[in-house]
Scaffold this motif. Structure first.
Motif, PDB file in Angstrom:
ATOM      1  N   ASN A  74      36.190 -57.829  61.454  1.00 21.63           N
ATOM      2  CA  ASN A  74      37.221 -56.973  62.035  1.00 21.63           C
ATOM      3  C   ASN A  74      38.510 -57.003  61.218  1.00 21.63           C
ATOM      4  O   ASN A  74      39.229 -56.010  61.118  1.00 21.63           O
ATOM      5  N   CYS A  75      38.796 -58.159  60.620  1.00 25.39           N
ATOM      6  CA  CYS A  75      40.053 -58.311  59.868  1.00 25.39           C
ATOM      7  C   CYS A  75      40.089 -57.386  58.644  1.00 25.39           C
ATOM      8  O   CYS A  75      41.152 -57.081  58.135  1.00 25.39           O
ATOM      9  N   HIS A  76      38.918 -56.973  58.181  1.00 28.44           N
ATOM     10  CA  HIS A  76      38.828 -56.168  56.955  1.00 28.44           C
ATOM     11  C   HIS A  76      38.473 -54.709  57.254  1.00 28.44           C
ATOM     12  O   HIS A  76      38.031 -54.005  56.365  1.00 28.44           O
ATOM     13  N   GLY A 142      40.938 -61.539  52.867  1.00 36.43           N
ATOM     14  CA  GLY A 142      41.958 -61.699  53.906  1.00 36.43           C
ATOM     15  C   GLY A 142      41.590 -62.754  54.914  1.00 36.43           C
ATOM     16  O   GLY A 142      42.263 -63.767  55.044  1.00 36.43           O
ATOM     17  N   CYS A 143      40.472 -62.535  55.635  1.00 38.46           N
ATOM     18  CA  CYS A 143      40.091 -63.463  56.695  1.00 38.46           C
ATOM     19  C   CYS A 143      39.897 -64.862  56.103  1.00 38.46           C
ATOM     20  O   CYS A 143      39.514 -65.019  54.939  1.00 38.46           O
ATOM     21  N   ASP A 144      40.138 -65.865  56.938  1.00 34.82           N
ATOM     22  CA  ASP A 144      40.382 -67.260  56.519  1.00 34.82           C
ATOM     23  C   ASP A 144      39.696 -67.745  55.242  1.00 34.82           C
ATOM     24  O   ASP A 144      40.360 -68.209  54.318  1.00 34.82           O
ATOM     25  N   LYS A 145      38.361 -67.693  55.215  1.00 34.58           N
ATOM     26  CA  LYS A 145      37.653 -68.329  54.096  1.00 34.58           C
ATOM     27  C   LYS A 145      37.498 -67.392  52.910  1.00 34.58           C
ATOM     28  O   LYS A 145      37.080 -67.833  51.837  1.00 34.58           O
ATOM     29  N   THR A 215      44.515 -59.523  59.420  1.00 36.01           N
ATOM     30  CA  THR A 215      44.227 -60.931  59.726  1.00 36.01           C
ATOM     31  C   THR A 215      45.128 -61.412  60.857  1.00 36.01           C
ATOM     32  O   THR A 215      46.083 -60.726  61.235  1.00 36.01           O
ATOM     33  N   CYS A 216      44.815 -62.584  61.396  1.00 35.89           N
ATOM     34  CA  CYS A 216      45.536 -63.088  62.566  1.00 35.89           C
ATOM     35  C   CYS A 216      47.050 -63.017  62.357  1.00 35.89           C
ATOM     36  O   CYS A 216      47.554 -63.265  61.265  1.00 35.89           O
ATOM     37  N   ALA A 217      47.751 -62.691  63.443  1.00 35.18           N
ATOM     38  CA  ALA A 217      49.159 -62.273  63.367  1.00 35.18           C
ATOM     39  C   ALA A 217      50.145 -63.425  63.227  1.00 35.18           C
ATOM     40  O   ALA A 217      51.359 -63.192  63.165  1.00 35.18           O
ATOM     41  N   THR A 221      45.365 -69.702  59.144  1.00 34.96           N
ATOM     42  CA  THR A 221      44.839 -70.001  57.807  1.00 34.96           C
ATOM     43  C   THR A 221      44.935 -68.790  56.881  1.00 34.96           C
ATOM     44  O   THR A 221      45.306 -68.919  55.705  1.00 34.96           O
ATOM     45  N   ALA A 222      44.592 -67.603  57.386  1.00 34.77           N
ATOM     46  CA  ALA A 222      44.616 -66.417  56.523  1.00 34.77           C
ATOM     47  C   ALA A 222      46.023 -66.154  56.000  1.00 34.77           C
ATOM     48  O   ALA A 222      46.227 -65.918  54.799  1.00 34.77           O
ATOM     49  N   SER A 223      47.007 -66.199  56.889  1.00 39.76           N
ATOM     50  CA  SER A 223      48.391 -65.942  56.467  1.00 39.76           C
ATOM     51  C   SER A 223      48.893 -67.046  55.557  1.00 39.76           C
ATOM     52  O   SER A 223      49.615 -66.791  54.580  1.00 39.76           O
TER      53      SER A 223
HETATM   54 FE1  FES Z   1      40.171 -63.152  60.512  1.00 34.39          FE
HETATM   55 FE2  FES Z   1      41.821 -64.753  62.101  1.00 34.39          FE
HETATM   56  S1  FES Z   1      39.818 -63.930  62.534  1.00 34.39           S
HETATM   57  S2  FES Z   1      42.104 -64.076  60.080  1.00 34.39           S
END
Ligand code: FES
Length: 586
Positions: A74-76, A142-145, A215-217, A221-223
């Motif tokens: 979803n983040c992408h 973007g998303c964490d890993k 990514t999470c707001a 980790t992503a930010s």
């Molecule tokens: Fe993708 Fe949080 S679920 S950054």
């Protein structure tokens, strides 16, 4: 000189007209081996032409684009639009963009945990960069890993590379309150467990936590990874915090495409950018933003691909002199869109200027110091990014721990912890596995008091692929009594969006017979942040007796990736990389 304007920041890019110093190989790079080079070239050109390219297009520098879009991420979900802008930038600078799919790691969609697949994605990225013809690569994640996996792979591949991130989500709303994934997910879930939020309300909140692409707001980790990769010099300045749905995000993509062509023409490779000093800059920023604990594992793995050591001792040495400046959730008040509006990473870097190695090279072709000099705009919002002389904390947000319980190290996010527990001795309440915890945590018969220490083990890299289970929920019967925090320790990780007095990454893990495996219910454990220690207060004779009763180390899975993973996964102090992927001196 061209500029990218992000919020109130104008950032110089390397001059587009600079003469190339590197002769690009384009599509002739790494020909398929048929035993006849001329035939290989002819066949490749022929098949490339089947895609409708002209000779002129096919003679350009090829810019590979590692695309981690997926229906499971979803983040992408905005990546198609991002790709269009990125390719526009590549084409306008005279390159030929060629995107290729890689594994994508959508954090909430992977079982048992995305961490199990970070190294697999890094192998995918490395091998596809190496095997396919490209003069430079843009890593779009973007998303964490995804970002650490892409950087690990690109550093090992050794071609010119630049990172573009998808950017953070915008916040949502619930009854007048801003909501941002996923700190507010956890906060409301905690209230729901304590009986303060009804089932109907939690269903309504569920639809308002993650409302846009990105990514999470919060500073999860992503930010965190986006911010420290900008500090590392592998991303265009002022682009880490631009929200996913902001028009500047598309302009950043376009500028990244142009810059990738410049990198290809100059032949500037990541090992000129990622150095011990730039890793230190990234660690400074990690501490100043009070970023995710996961970022230390990822940065250790990234640096390890070039043979650069990152240790908890280094973190502690830097933590003493690095203030916490950024007031973002999960530890503070604001969200990533606020950080962008407040000045973004360049504003943080300006506050830290005297602590940074300014001579580090960046993907702009300029040093960090030159990039900072070139930006005349020094405005920032002090509510979100504190000035250096008025920090949120005088010392950094993350601390490495050692002691008899963690001979090879552990980590605590001091900025997210309760000061009353900084020096604490208590009775251990032990959960032997994730399953054991799930079965007993909320039992009315669980013998637990607020001053006890919750211990989760067999959740480390070998035992369970190190899930984000270190954020052990407060047992339901204590939550109903209003207990909000307890000291919790484990060999697991914690989501970057989590908070509390939580000791993580204990190494060696219990499954490899680290001391965590020896703890029994009722043992005394002592945490001392001032001494940076976590100790099991049991005498050595008794520990020796317990060692004789330990279960065997987990057996290898019979086949497949699980077997490869378990054979080669390293502990947290080595970034949980595979032993055979780390740098080999040649
Ligand atoms: Fe993708 Fe949080 S679920 S950054």
């Amino acid at each position: 000189m061209s500029t990218i304007r992000a919020g109130n920041i104008a950032t110089p890019l390397a001059a587009a007209g600079e003469a190339p110093v590197h002769v690009h190989k384009g599509l002739n790079d790494g020909l398929t081996n048929y035993g006849d080079k001329a035939f290989s070239r002819y066949l490749r050109q022929s098949f490339a032409k089947s895609m409708g390219y002209s000779d002129e297009e096919l003679s350009r520098p090829v810019i590979g684009i590692a695309n981690s879009a997926s229906g499971y991420n979803n983040c992408h979900r905005h990546f198609p639009e991002l790709m269009e802008a990125l390719k526009r930038g590549v084409l306008s600078a005279g390159g030929l963009p060629m995107d290729f799919p890689t594994i994508s790691l959508g954090e909430p969609f992977l079982s048992p945990t995305s961490m199990k697949f970070r190294n697999l994605m890094s192998m995918d990225v490395e091998e596809m960069i190496t095997a396919q013809p490209m003069d430079a690569v843009v890593l779009v994640g973007g998303c964490d890993k995804t970002v650490p996996a892409q950087l690990m792979g690109a550093l090992s591949a050794g071609r010119p590379a630049i990172q573009l991130v998808g950017g953070p989500m915008m916040t949502g709303n619930y009854r007048g309150e801003r909501l941002g994934a996923c700190t507010d997910c956890r906060r409301y879930w905690g209230k729901h467990r304590a009986g303060e939020v009804s089932t109907e309300q939690i269903a309504e909140i569920e639809g308002n936590l993650a409302t846009t692409a990105g990514t999470c707001a919060v500073m999860g980790t992503a930010s965190t990874m986006a911010c420290i990769v900008e500090a590392l010099g592998m991303m265009l300045p002022a682009t880490a915090a631009i929200p996913a749905v902001h028009a500047n995000r598309l302009r950043a993509a376009e500028a990244t495409g142009r810059q990738a062509v410049w990198l290809a023409r100059q032949g500037l490779k990541p090992d000129h950018i990622v150095t011990p000093n730039s890793i230190q800059n990234a660690l400074r920023v990690l501490l100043a933003i009070s970023g995710s604990t996961n970022a230390l594992i990822h940065l250790t793995a990234i640096a390890g691909r070039l043979g650069i050591a990152v240790t908890p001792h280094m973190l502690n040495a830097l933590a003493d002199s690095t203030p916490v400046l950024v007031d973002l959730k999960p530890t503070g008040a604001f969200y990533m869109e606020d950080l962008h509006a407040a000045g973004g990473v360049p504003a943080i870097l300006r506050q830290l200027k005297d602590l940074l190695h300014l001579d580090c090279m960046t993907v702009t072709g300029k040093t960090l110091g030159e990039v900072m000099e070139a930006s005349a705009d020094d405005w920032f919002d002090p509510a979100v990014i504190r000035p250096r002389n008025e920090p949120l904390r005088k010392d950094g947000g993350l601390i490495g721990l050692f002691g008899t319980l963690a001979p090879n190290g552990a980590l605590i996010k001091r900025a997210a912890a309760d000061e009353r527990l900084f020096e604490h001795t208590g009775r251990a309440v032990v959960f032997d596995s994730l399953e054991d915890m799930a079965a007993r945590l909320d039992s009315e018969t669980l013998d637990v008091e607020p001053e006890d220490i919750l211990v989760l083990r067999n959740a480390g890299p070998v035992a369970a692929a190190m899930p984000e289970a270190g954020y052990i929920p407060i047992p339901a019967k204590l939550a109903r009594r209003g207990v909000k925090d307890m000291l919790r320790i484990s060999d697991a990780r914690m989501s970057g969006t989590g908070y509390g007095t939580i000791v993580l990454h204990i190494s060696p893990e219990a499954a490899l017979h680290g001391p965590l495996a020896l703890v029994l219910n009722g043992d005394q454990i002592r945490l001392s942040l001032s001494q940076r220690r976590i100790d099991l207060l049991v005498d050595e004779a008794e520990l020796a007796r317990r060692r004789t009763t330990l279960p065997p180390i987990p057996a290898l899975p019979a086949r497949g990736y699980g077997r490869l993973y378990q054979q080669h996964i390293l502990q947290a102090e080595h970034g949980c990389d595979f032993d055979f992927l780390r740098h080999v001196a040649t």
